[in-house]
Structures are given as C-alpha cells and as structure tokens.
Design a protein around this motif. Sequence first.
Motif, PDB file in Angstrom:
ATOM      1  N   GLN A 140      96.242   0.011  17.678  1.00 15.95           N
ATOM      2  CA  GLN A 140      94.928   0.640  17.782  1.00 15.95           C
ATOM      3  C   GLN A 140      94.097   0.578  16.500  1.00 15.95           C
ATOM      4  N   PHE A 141      94.198  -0.517  15.759  1.00 15.43           N
ATOM      5  CA  PHE A 141      93.311  -0.705  14.617  1.00 15.43           C
ATOM      6  C   PHE A 141      91.881  -0.813  15.142  1.00 15.43           C
ATOM      7  N   ASN A 142      90.944  -0.163  14.470  1.00 16.98           N
ATOM      8  CA  ASN A 142      89.547  -0.229  14.898  1.00 16.98           C
ATOM      9  C   ASN A 142      88.996  -1.642  14.761  1.00 16.98           C
ATOM     10  N   TYR A 143      89.367  -2.305  13.645  1.00 17.77           N
ATOM     11  CA  TYR A 143      88.865  -3.658  13.383  1.00 17.77           C
ATOM     12  C   TYR A 143      90.017  -4.549  12.927  1.00 17.77           C
ATOM     13  N   ILE A 144      89.998  -5.778  13.419  1.00 16.40           N
ATOM     14  CA  ILE A 144      90.965  -6.792  13.005  1.00 16.40           C
ATOM     15  C   ILE A 144      90.161  -7.908  12.338  1.00 16.40           C
ATOM     16  N   LEU A 145      90.493  -8.180  11.087  1.00 15.11           N
ATOM     17  CA  LEU A 145      89.789  -9.202  10.316  1.00 15.11           C
ATOM     18  C   LEU A 145      90.705 -10.410  10.183  1.00 15.11           C
ATOM     19  N   VAL A 146      90.362 -11.491  10.847  1.00 12.03           N
ATOM     20  CA  VAL A 146      91.172 -12.707  10.819  1.00 12.03           C
ATOM     21  C   VAL A 146      90.594 -13.637   9.763  1.00 12.03           C
ATOM     22  N   VAL A 147      91.470 -14.113   8.882  1.00 10.99           N
ATOM     23  CA  VAL A 147      91.028 -15.048   7.847  1.00 10.99           C
ATOM     24  C   VAL A 147      91.929 -16.273   7.846  1.00 10.99           C
ATOM     25  N   GLY A 148      91.286 -17.413   7.793  1.00 14.45           N
ATOM     26  CA  GLY A 148      91.988 -18.691   7.714  1.00 14.45           C
ATOM     27  C   GLY A 148      91.278 -19.561   6.702  1.00 14.45           C
ATOM     28  N   ALA A 149      91.573 -20.837   6.709  1.00 13.69           N
ATOM     29  CA  ALA A 149      90.982 -21.776   5.747  1.00 13.69           C
ATOM     30  C   ALA A 149      89.459 -21.838   5.896  1.00 13.69           C
ATOM     31  N   LYS A 150      88.977 -21.819   7.141  1.00 15.56           N
ATOM     32  CA  LYS A 150      87.533 -21.894   7.389  1.00 15.56           C
ATOM     33  C   LYS A 150      86.822 -20.662   6.813  1.00 15.56           C
ATOM     34  N   GLU A 151      87.415 -19.483   7.019  1.00 12.04           N
ATOM     35  CA  GLU A 151      86.814 -18.248   6.506  1.00 12.04           C
ATOM     36  C   GLU A 151      86.885 -18.192   4.980  1.00 12.04           C
ATOM     37  N   ALA A 152      88.002 -18.668   4.417  1.00 10.04           N
ATOM     38  CA  ALA A 152      88.148 -18.676   2.955  1.00 10.04           C
ATOM     39  C   ALA A 152      87.102 -19.574   2.318  1.00 10.04           C
ATOM     40  N   GLU A 153      86.816 -20.681   2.963  1.00 11.04           N
ATOM     41  CA  GLU A 153      85.833 -21.621   2.435  1.00 11.04           C
ATOM     42  C   GLU A 153      84.408 -21.059   2.505  1.00 11.04           C
ATOM     43  N   SER A 154      84.111 -20.322   3.579  1.00  8.71           N
ATOM     44  CA  SER A 154      82.761 -19.778   3.762  1.00  8.71           C
ATOM     45  C   SER A 154      82.590 -18.389   3.143  1.00  8.71           C
ATOM     46  N   GLY A 155      83.695 -17.731   2.760  1.00  9.49           N
ATOM     47  CA  GLY A 155      83.622 -16.382   2.207  1.00  9.49           C
ATOM     48  C   GLY A 155      83.350 -15.330   3.268  1.00  9.49           C
ATOM     49  N   LYS A 156      83.754 -15.613   4.487  1.00  6.06           N
ATOM     50  CA  LYS A 156      83.512 -14.688   5.607  1.00  6.06           C
ATOM     51  C   LYS A 156      84.834 -14.322   6.273  1.00  6.06           C
ATOM     52  N   VAL A 157      84.747 -13.489   7.330  1.00  9.47           N
ATOM     53  CA  VAL A 157      85.926 -13.129   8.122  1.00  9.47           C
ATOM     54  C   VAL A 157      85.557 -13.234   9.596  1.00  9.47           C
ATOM     55  N   SER A 158      86.540 -13.489  10.431  1.00  9.62           N
ATOM     56  CA  SER A 158      86.345 -13.398  11.875  1.00  9.62           C
ATOM     57  C   SER A 158      86.705 -11.965  12.257  1.00  9.62           C
ATOM     58  N   LEU A 159      85.736 -11.261  12.802  1.00 14.85           N
ATOM     59  CA  LEU A 159      85.871  -9.837  13.069  1.00 14.85           C
ATOM     60  C   LEU A 159      86.078  -9.587  14.553  1.00 14.85           C
ATOM     61  N   ARG A 160      87.145  -8.863  14.854  1.00 11.62           N
ATOM     62  CA  ARG A 160      87.419  -8.459  16.233  1.00 11.62           C
ATOM     63  C   ARG A 160      87.380  -6.931  16.273  1.00 11.62           C
ATOM     64  N   VAL A 161      86.591  -6.397  17.190  1.00 12.92           N
ATOM     65  CA  VAL A 161      86.482  -4.951  17.369  1.00 12.92           C
ATOM     66  C   VAL A 161      87.512  -4.530  18.415  1.00 12.92           C
ATOM     67  N   ARG A 162      88.144  -3.377  18.174  1.00 14.29           N
ATOM     68  CA  ARG A 162      89.149  -2.882  19.112  1.00 14.29           C
ATOM     69  C   ARG A 162      88.581  -2.845  20.525  1.00 14.29           C
ATOM     70  N   ASP A 163      89.379  -3.268  21.470  1.00 14.71           N
ATOM     71  CA  ASP A 163      89.047  -3.274  22.903  1.00 14.71           C
ATOM     72  C   ASP A 163      87.960  -4.267  23.293  1.00 14.71           C
ATOM     73  N   ARG A 164      87.630  -5.193  22.413  1.00 14.82           N
ATOM     74  CA  ARG A 164      86.686  -6.255  22.767  1.00 14.82           C
ATOM     75  C   ARG A 164      87.337  -7.591  22.461  1.00 14.82           C
ATOM     76  N   ALA A 165      87.113  -8.540  23.322  1.00 14.66           N
ATOM     77  CA  ALA A 165      87.744  -9.849  23.137  1.00 14.66           C
ATOM     78  C   ALA A 165      86.921 -10.771  22.245  1.00 14.66           C
ATOM     79  N   ASP A 166      85.615 -10.501  22.144  1.00 14.93           N
ATOM     80  CA  ASP A 166      84.749 -11.420  21.408  1.00 14.93           C
ATOM     81  C   ASP A 166      84.933 -11.286  19.896  1.00 14.93           C
ATOM     82  N   LEU A 167      84.721 -12.397  19.217  1.00 17.47           N
ATOM     83  CA  LEU A 167      84.826 -12.455  17.757  1.00 17.47           C
ATOM     84  C   LEU A 167      83.449 -12.726  17.181  1.00 17.47           C
ATOM     85  N   SER A 168      83.199 -12.143  16.006  1.00 14.63           N
ATOM     86  CA  SER A 168      81.981 -12.486  15.276  1.00 14.63           C
ATOM     87  C   SER A 168      82.399 -12.877  13.869  1.00 14.63           C
ATOM     88  N   THR A 169      81.603 -13.692  13.238  1.00 15.97           N
ATOM     89  CA  THR A 169      81.879 -14.103  11.863  1.00 15.97           C
ATOM     90  C   THR A 169      80.902 -13.382  10.960  1.00 15.97           C
TER      91      THR A 169
END
Length: 187
Positions: A140-169
């Motif tokens: 039940q984490f409110n937010y899940i921040l996924v980071v990979g090589a693409k995010e490290a290169e851009s300085g961003k994170v892929s953000l997933r909100v609890r109970d939602r399937a969609d991701l935003s960068t």
Amino acid sequence: HVQINEADGAFYGPKIDIGVFDALKRKFQCATLQLDFQLPLRFKLTYSAEDEAKLERPVMIHRAILGSVERMFAILLEHYNGKWPLWLSPRQAIVCCVSANSLTYAKEVHAQIRAAGFHVDIDMTDRTIQKKVREAQLAQFNYILVVGAKEAESGKVSLRVRDRADLSTESIADVIARFNDEVAAFQ
C-alpha cells in the motif's frame, strides 16, 4: 449536529460526547468532555478566589480528545480501508530500480525525496521490476517511483500512483511538488 441525550447518565456531572461516522455510516464515540463535581469534593480541593479569605471548590474537567488512540486508529483504518492518505501514511513512496545499472540514480532519487521530508523506501534487490512493483502495491505505498537507465539519463522517474495502472514520467522536483500539494490539501 447537536443532540441532547437526557437518558444518558453521567456519574461525575454533565458531559459532551463527540461522535463520528465511519465510511459505513456507523457512529463511534470519540472525544468526551465531562464536568466532575465529585472528585474535588472527595479530595477536599479548594482554591482562593478574588477574596483570599474565602475558599472556593473547583470543578474538574475530564477530557479525552480522541476517546482512545486505539479507537481513533480503528476508525481511520476502516474509513480509509487501510489505504492511508499521503500525509498520514507510513509508506508514502518507494523507489524501485529496474537493474543494478540504475542503482546510483535510484539512491539519488531516494535521498532527494527524503531530504524534502517524506517517508521513502528503496528496493535495491535483484528481483524483477514486476515483482518489486507488485510487492510495493501490496504494501500500500502511495507512490511507486520506477527508475531505470532511461530515467537516469533524463533525470526523471516513472511514477505510479497507488490503485492506478497508468504511469507518468515526472522530474524529481515535480514529484516533490506533487507530494507537498497533496499534503497541503489535507491541512
């Protein structure tokens, strides 16, 4: 909504009970404020008023603002169905790195969000990203921040909100601003 309950006998004296309703519209008594005329008499309590020669009997006030902490948490748990709002959640966010290659960036993201005053964990295990995200969802984490090589290169994170399937960068600054806005909305 105020209601006089004449049949409700209070041992010490008049009292005010504050009830709240949960998500299923059930009423729970939480806070109470009660005047007590008996204990000051029993303990022979007095004080001197304006005329120091004259002693007055005090009236005690008993108060329980939340009723009991356990009862209040039970009501909150039931109301939020175990999914705490960000301002109250012990599991506000988690950083999940895709692979060992993005571990350094994941630690940077973790440090920046922690420095902003939020509770953030980091999953540095060698499990697949799908398993990390699934476990974070179950926790039940409110937010899940996924980071990979693409995010490290851009300085961003892929953000997933609890109970939602969609991701935003989003940038880390935008994530922190989002968290601050969400907490401010509850205050």
